[in-house]
Motif scaffolding. Structure first.
Motif, PDB file in Angstrom:
ATOM      1  N   TYR A 129      45.198  33.725  29.065  1.00 48.11           N
ATOM      2  CA  TYR A 129      45.790  34.640  28.087  1.00 48.11           C
ATOM      3  C   TYR A 129      46.934  33.956  27.330  1.00 48.11           C
ATOM      4  CZ  TYR A 129      48.172  38.747  26.197  1.00 48.11           C
ATOM      5  OH  TYR A 129      48.765  39.651  25.353  1.00 48.11           O
ATOM      6  N   ARG A 132      45.681  31.459  24.778  1.00 50.15           N
ATOM      7  CA  ARG A 132      45.253  32.043  23.502  1.00 50.15           C
ATOM      8  C   ARG A 132      46.450  32.402  22.630  1.00 50.15           C
ATOM      9  NH1 ARG A 132      41.549  34.495  27.073  1.00 50.15           N
ATOM     10  NH2 ARG A 132      42.769  36.429  27.137  1.00 50.15           N
ATOM     11  N   ALA A 135      48.069  29.884  19.954  1.00 46.37           N
ATOM     12  CA  ALA A 135      47.573  29.805  18.571  1.00 46.37           C
ATOM     13  C   ALA A 135      48.455  30.607  17.626  1.00 46.37           C
ATOM     14  CB  ALA A 135      46.127  30.310  18.503  1.00 46.37           C
ATOM     15  N   LEU A 165      43.808  22.364  20.958  1.00 40.35           N
ATOM     16  CA  LEU A 165      44.315  23.370  20.030  1.00 40.35           C
ATOM     17  C   LEU A 165      45.412  22.778  19.152  1.00 40.35           C
ATOM     18  CD1 LEU A 165      44.046  26.585  19.570  1.00 40.35           C
ATOM     19  CD2 LEU A 165      46.199  26.677  20.826  1.00 40.35           C
ATOM     20  N   SER A 446      41.040  30.756  13.384  1.00 41.58           N
ATOM     21  CA  SER A 446      41.465  29.962  14.536  1.00 41.58           C
ATOM     22  C   SER A 446      42.941  30.175  14.857  1.00 41.58           C
ATOM     23  CB  SER A 446      41.208  28.474  14.264  1.00 41.58           C
ATOM     24  OG  SER A 446      39.829  28.229  14.099  1.00 41.58           O
TER      25      SER A 446
END
Length: 473
Positions: A129, A132, A135, A165, A446
Motif C-alpha cells: 500500500y 503505491r 507514486a 517506479l 502512472s
C-alpha cells in the motif's frame, strides 16, 4: 408420525428464515487497538533501540491472528529487541497498533517510514500500500530531491518495484531533472539505469550529452567511468553539424577523443549512406537503440495542446479535411475560433521524415487533436467509440515512405509541465488515462496530478527505418 416429522421440519425452516443477526464485528478493530493502547496484560515486550530507547508491550495471541504480524509474534521468548533508525522511531507505535486494528492513516510525512517498517517486519499488505502511495509523492516535488531520496531508499532496501517506479518517473522527466539543482546529486547507478532507456524524455540527444558531460565533470569521473556513460549516447540521433561542433564545444571530447571519433564516424555513416547500402554492406544492426529516437520534446519532433477547456467559446468552426495540413493554421499552430479566440485543442506541426540527414528537406505534416466528444471524432474524421474518449488523435499528411515507420508517443502533463504518463499512439489515437483515479474502464495515470486533471498533452513523433521493406531486397 411422518406427518409430525414433516411439520417439525417446516417449523424449523420457518424459524431459520425469520432469524435476525446482531453483527458488532465492525467494533472489533477499535477494540483491539484499545487493548494495545492500554499497554496492560501483555505477554510480549519490545525494546526499541534507536536514538532513544522505547519500551512497548503486546499480546502474542492477537498478533498471531494477523498474517502480517506473525514474524513478530513468532519471536522466541518474551522479550524482543527491535532496531529502528531515529527517523522512523516516532512511527513505530502506529505501526504496531496497525497490526492490532489492521487500519492505519498514512501521510506524506509517514509513508517512507511505514514502508520501511513494513518491509523490515513482514507486513506485506502495508508495504504494498505504501509502495503505491509513493507514486503520489513524486509529482509533488519539482525539485526532484524527494525522488532521489526515494530512489536511494529503494536501493538500500532492495525494493525493485519502488526502484523501477523512481526510474520511470525520472526518465519521463529527465530534461527537467538535468536543469534542476539536484542534477549533480544523481547517483551513478541511477544515471546508468536511465541512459539505455528509449522512453527518456529530453529535448534532444545533444542536450542529453551536454548534461551527462556536465554531470561527469561535477562528479570528477575517471575517463573510463565517463566512457561507460557516453557509450549509451545515441550519436546517430544528432545532426551532422552538431556532431562536428562537439570537438569545439564539449570539454569531455578531449578526454575521450578516440571514443568520440568512433561514435561520430558511426553516426555520419547513418546520416549519409542510404538505407539499402547500410543494410547490405555496413554490417550495422539498425535495430539497436543507437539508431532509434528517444522521446524528443523539441519543437522539430513534437507539439503540445491543452484539453480544450481553455477555449472560451463553446461553438467553434472545425477545419475541413482540405484545410488540415495545408497552412490553414497560424505560425504557432493554433487556429482562431469562430469568435476569434485561440483554440488550443488541436495543432498542426511539421517534422522531418526521418532523423537521417538524407531526409533533411522532406517534411511531414501532422495534426494533433484532443478528442473529447463523439462530435469531435466525427468533425476530425476519426472512428471512435464512447468508451475510448477522451483521447488524442494524431494524423499524418503528405506522402509516406515505405522504408520509414513510426512509434509515436503521447505525454500526459500536469500543471507545471511534469510528465506523469507516456502512452503509445495505436494507429492514429492514444488513450488518455485518468489524471487522478481510474476513470470507468480506463486505468489511472502512472502518477497522479495533484489538481486532478492534466494540464496538457504532448505528441512526440519517433520515426525509424523499416528493415523488412521490399525496397531492401
Amino acid at each position: 408420525m411422518a406427518l409430525l416429522w414433516l411439520l417439525w421440519v417446516w417449523l424449523l425452516a420457518l424459524g431459520t428464515r425469520g432469524a435476525h443477526v446482531l453483527d458488532l464485528s465492525g467494533e472489533l478493530p477499535d477494540a483491539l487497538a484499545q487493548i494495545f493502547d492500554s499497554q496492560q496484560d501483555c505477554d510480549l515486550f519490545f525494546l526499541v533501540r534507536g536514538q532513544e530507547e522505547l519500551h512497548l508491550c503486546a499480546h502474542r495471541l492477537i498478533l498471531a491472528a494477523n498474517p502480517e504480524a506473525r514474524a513478530l509474534a513468532g519471536e522466541p521468548g518474551r522479550n524482543v529487541t527491535m532496531s529502528v533508525d531515529s527517523e522512523c522511531a516516532p512511527f513505530l507505535r502506529d505501526f504496531i497498533r496497525y497490526l492490532y486494528s489492521r487500519r492505519i492513516e498514512v501521510t506524506l510525512s509517514s509513508v517512507k517510514c511505514l514502508h520501511k517498517l513494513a518491509s523490515a517486519f513482514g507486513a506485506e499488505a502495508l508495504q504494498a500500500y505504501c509502495g503505491r502511495l509513493f507514486a503520489a509523492l513524486l509529482p509533488e516535488d519539482p525539485s526532484f530531491h524527494q525522488a532521489l531520496d526515494l530512489y536511494a531508499y529503494a536501493r538500500a532496501s532492495r525494493d525493485p518495484v519502488l526502484e523501477q517506479l523512481c526510474v520511470r518517473f525520472l526518465a519521463w522527466n529527465l530534461e527537467a531533472l538535468t536543469r534542476a539543482e539536484a542534477w549533480p546529486r544523481v547517483p551513478r547507478p541511477l544515471l546508468e539505469a536511465l541512459l539505455p532507456e528509449s522512453d527518456v524524455a529530453v529535448s534532444s540527444e545533444l542536450a542529453l550529452l551536454q548534461a551527462v558531460a556536465a554531470w561527469s565533470g561535477e562528479r570528477g569521473l575517471s575517463p573510463r567511468e565517463a566512457a561507460g556513460l557516453v557509450e549509451h549516447i545515441r550519436f546517430p540521433m544528432m545532426a551532422p553539424e552538431e556532431l562536428f561542433q562537439l570537438q569545439f564545444t564539449l570539454p569531455l571530447y578531449r578526454r575521450l577523443e578516440a571514443l568520440f571519433r568512433r561514435k561520430i564516424l558511426q553516426a555520419l555513416e547513418f546520416h549519409t549512406v542510404p538505407l539499402p547500402l547500410l543494410a547490405r554492406h555496413a554490417g550495422l544492426n539498425l535495430t539497436r537503440p543507437a539508431y532509434r529516437p528517444r522521446v524528443y520534446t523539441a519543437a522539430n519532433w513534437s507539439a503540445a495542446i491543452s484539453n480544450g477547456s481553455l477555449a472560451a467559446p463553446r461553438e467553434r468552426r472545425f477545419p475541413s479535411s482540405n484545410e488540415i495540413g495545408y497552412g490553414y493554421y497560424g505560425s504557432h499552430g493554433y487556429r482562431s475560433g469562430r469568435y476569434g479566440y485561440p483554440n488550443p485543442s488541436y495543432q498542426t506541426f511539421q517534422t522531418p521524415l526521418h532523423p537521417s540527414f538524407l531526409f533533411r528537406d522532406r517534411l511531414v505534416s501532422w495534426t494533433l487533436v484532443y478528442l473529447e466528444r463523439m462530435q469531435d471524432c466525427w468533425n476530425y474524421g476519426f472512428s471512435c467509440s464512447p468508451e475510448e474518449l477522451p483521447a488524442l488523435g494524431l494524423t499524418r499528411g503528405g506522402a509516406s515512405d515505405p522504408t520509414v515507420g513510426y512509434e509515436n508517443k503521447a505525454l500526459m502533463l500536469c500543471e507545471g509541465g511534469l510528465v506523469v504518463d507516456v502512452v503509445d499512439f495505436q494507429g492514429a489515437k492514444a488513450p488518455i488515462p485518468g489524471a487522478l483515479d481510474a476513470n470507468g474502464s480506463k486505468p489511472a495515470s502512472s502518477f497522479p496530478c495533484a489538481a486532478g486533471t492534466f494540464g496538457g498533452y504532448q505528441a512526440v513523433v519517433r520515426p525509424f527505418y523499416l528493415l523488412n521493406s521490399t525496397l531492401l531486397e
